[in-house]
Enzyme design. Structure first.
Site, short mmCIF file in Angstrom:
data_model
loop_
_atom_site.label_atom_id
_atom_site.label_comp_id
_atom_site.label_asym_id
_atom_site.label_seq_id
_atom_site.Cartn_x
_atom_site.Cartn_y
_atom_site.Cartn_z
N SER A 185 -21.22 -0.23 7.01
CA SER A 185 -21.58 -0.84 8.00
C SER A 185 -21.90 -2.36 8.07
O SER A 185 -22.71 -2.59 7.39
CB SER A 185 -22.93 -0.21 9.03
OG SER A 185 -23.24 -1.03 9.86
N HIS A 232 -17.20 -0.47 9.43
CA HIS A 232 -17.79 0.00 10.66
C HIS A 232 -18.40 -1.51 11.27
O HIS A 232 -19.28 -2.25 10.77
CB HIS A 232 -18.62 0.94 10.35
CG HIS A 232 -19.57 1.39 11.79
ND1 HIS A 232 -19.17 2.51 12.30
CD2 HIS A 232 -20.82 1.16 12.00
CE1 HIS A 232 -20.16 2.68 13.27
NE2 HIS A 232 -21.11 1.88 13.07
N ASP A 267 -20.63 -2.96 14.38
CA ASP A 267 -21.64 -2.66 15.46
C ASP A 267 -21.68 -3.63 16.37
O ASP A 267 -22.06 -4.80 16.16
CB ASP A 267 -22.95 -2.31 14.77
CG ASP A 267 -23.02 -1.07 13.85
OD1 ASP A 267 -22.79 -0.06 14.64
OD2 ASP A 267 -23.04 -1.15 12.71
N MET A 326 -23.39 -4.87 19.65
CA MET A 326 -24.63 -4.30 20.70
C MET A 326 -24.63 -5.58 21.44
O MET A 326 -24.64 -6.73 21.26
CB MET A 326 -25.72 -4.46 19.72
CG MET A 326 -25.53 -3.64 18.54
SD MET A 326 -27.29 -3.41 17.58
CE MET A 326 -26.79 -2.37 16.26
N HIS A 359 -18.09 0.51 16.72
CA HIS A 359 -18.99 1.10 18.01
C HIS A 359 -19.82 0.31 18.56
O HIS A 359 -20.62 -0.38 18.45
CB HIS A 359 -20.19 1.62 16.58
CG HIS A 359 -21.35 2.23 16.98
ND1 HIS A 359 -22.53 2.61 16.42
CD2 HIS A 359 -21.59 3.04 18.33
CE1 HIS A 359 -23.28 3.49 17.11
NE2 HIS A 359 -22.76 3.48 18.36
N MET A 370 -22.16 -0.24 21.23
CA MET A 370 -23.33 -0.31 22.02
C MET A 370 -23.67 -1.04 22.85
O MET A 370 -24.48 -2.05 22.91
CB MET A 370 -24.58 -0.19 20.73
CG MET A 370 -24.43 1.01 19.77
SD MET A 370 -25.32 0.68 18.27
CE MET A 370 -24.09 -0.04 17.57
N MET A 385 -24.97 10.13 16.35
CA MET A 385 -26.01 9.00 15.93
C MET A 385 -27.20 9.94 15.16
O MET A 385 -27.89 10.79 15.67
CB MET A 385 -26.59 8.39 17.00
CG MET A 385 -25.71 7.14 17.64
SD MET A 385 -25.10 5.97 16.49
CE MET A 385 -26.55 5.15 15.74
N ASP A 400 -23.80 8.34 11.65
CA ASP A 400 -24.22 7.05 11.64
C ASP A 400 -25.83 6.80 11.76
O ASP A 400 -26.45 6.95 12.84
CB ASP A 400 -23.44 6.14 12.76
CG ASP A 400 -23.64 4.76 12.78
OD1 ASP A 400 -24.37 4.14 11.60
OD2 ASP A 400 -23.16 3.89 13.68
O1 LIG Z 1 -25.02 1.85 14.72
C1 LIG Z 1 -25.82 1.63 14.02
C2 LIG Z 1 -27.43 1.22 14.33
O2 LIG Z 1 -27.31 1.21 15.57
C3 LIG Z 1 -25.37 1.80 12.38
O3 LIG Z 1 -24.13 1.55 12.26
C4 LIG Z 1 -26.25 1.10 11.28
O4 LIG Z 1 -25.94 -0.36 11.17
C5 LIG Z 1 -26.09 1.83 10.14
O5 LIG Z 1 -27.02 1.17 9.35
P1 LIG Z 1 -27.95 2.08 7.85
O6 LIG Z 1 -28.89 3.08 9.03
O7 LIG Z 1 -26.68 2.88 7.18
O8 LIG Z 1 -28.60 0.97 7.35
FE LIG Z 2 -22.90 2.10 14.12
#
Ligand SMILES: O=C(CO)[C@@H](O)[C@H](O)COP(=O)(O)O
Ligand SMILES: [Fe+2]
Length: 226
Positions: A10, A35, A37, A39, A68, A70, A143, A177
């Site tokens: 990530s 990955h 993220d 948001m 991903h 969000m 999740m 994730d």
């Molecule tokens: O989507 C998400 C958080 O919302 C993830 O992708 C986190 O970024 C994963 O990070 P770690 O828990 O592995 O540090």
């Molecule tokens: Fe994620």
């Protein structure tokens, strides 16, 4: 033989000021996917990156960008993310009950691979219609923490959803994730997850390449035991 293991660091845990070199470092250490993220500060209480950053990164790599989303209005992101060069577009089921069929079709039309994500409190039954629909999603992201931040603790109670999904859909890509690392991956892999997202456990390690290879071995080992 199970579904191919995909290890996806990530990039939320990377140094965003050096995103291209961080991405290349992860790929050179054996990452399959990156990955990303996205948001919006509304669906989750955090704001990260969007299509402009994906577009910039795409100029530096041909890697699979596992995005991903969000966000509260995923439909608004399909065109920009497609143009930016996203590979996978995973939206949340909690905000797409009314329009997932349109969403999936548009994601595919833009050349991206559709996936659906669900929060820890969302029942697994909610994704069945999307996996079985006329225009099915190609991945389910379970999740394993509340979405919004990296570095949280893995929630083992989410594993029942992975087990149920794997039993029902033997060849589906199932991604986990949140809070995944050497001490939690075996539980997820034996439940049936084949795509492993890991942020802080990879970027915080002194040898990130060793963590990536350990995550992969865990998925492969669990598949051999099944
Ligand atoms: O989507 C998400 C958080 O919302 C993830 O992708 C986190 O970024 C994963 O990070 P770690 O828990 O592995 O540090
Ligand atoms: Fe994620």
């Amino acid at each position: 033989m199970g579904v191919a293991a995909k290890i996806a660091p990530s990039m939320l845990s990377s140094d965003f000021a050096n995103l291209a070199s961080e991405a290349k470092r992860m790929l050179s250490l054996g990452a399959d996917w990156l990955h990303m993220d996205i948001m919006d500060g509304h669906f989750v209480p955090n704001l990260t990156i969007g299509a402009p950053v994906i577009e910039s990164l795409r100029k530096h790599t041909t890697a699979y960008l596992d995005c991903h989303l969000m966000v509260t209005n995923p439909l608004d992101y399909v065109d920009p993310m497609g143009k930016a060069g996203a590979s996978g577009f995973t939206f949340h089921v909690e905000v797409s009950k009314e329009n997932w069929q349109e969403l999936v079709q548009k994601i595919k039309a833009k050349g991206m691979r559709p996936g659906v994500a669900l929060k820890p409190g969302t029942p697994i039954e909610e994704v069945y219609p999307l996996v079985e629909g006329e225009h099915p999603v190609e991945m389910v992201l379970v999740m394993t923490v509340e979405p919004g931040f990296g570095g949280q603790k893995f929630m083992p109670e989410t594993m029942e959803k992975v087990r149920v999904l794997r039993k029902k859909y033997p060849s589906l890509d199932i991604e986990v994730d949140g809070g995944l690392g050497p001490s939690t991956v075996d539980v997820a892999a034996s439940a049936g997850a084949n795509c492993i997202v890991a942020g802080s456990s990879v970027f915080g390690a002194s040898e990130p390449g060793q963590v990536i290879s350990l995550l992969r071995k865990s998925v492969q080992g669990a598949q051999q035991n099944n």
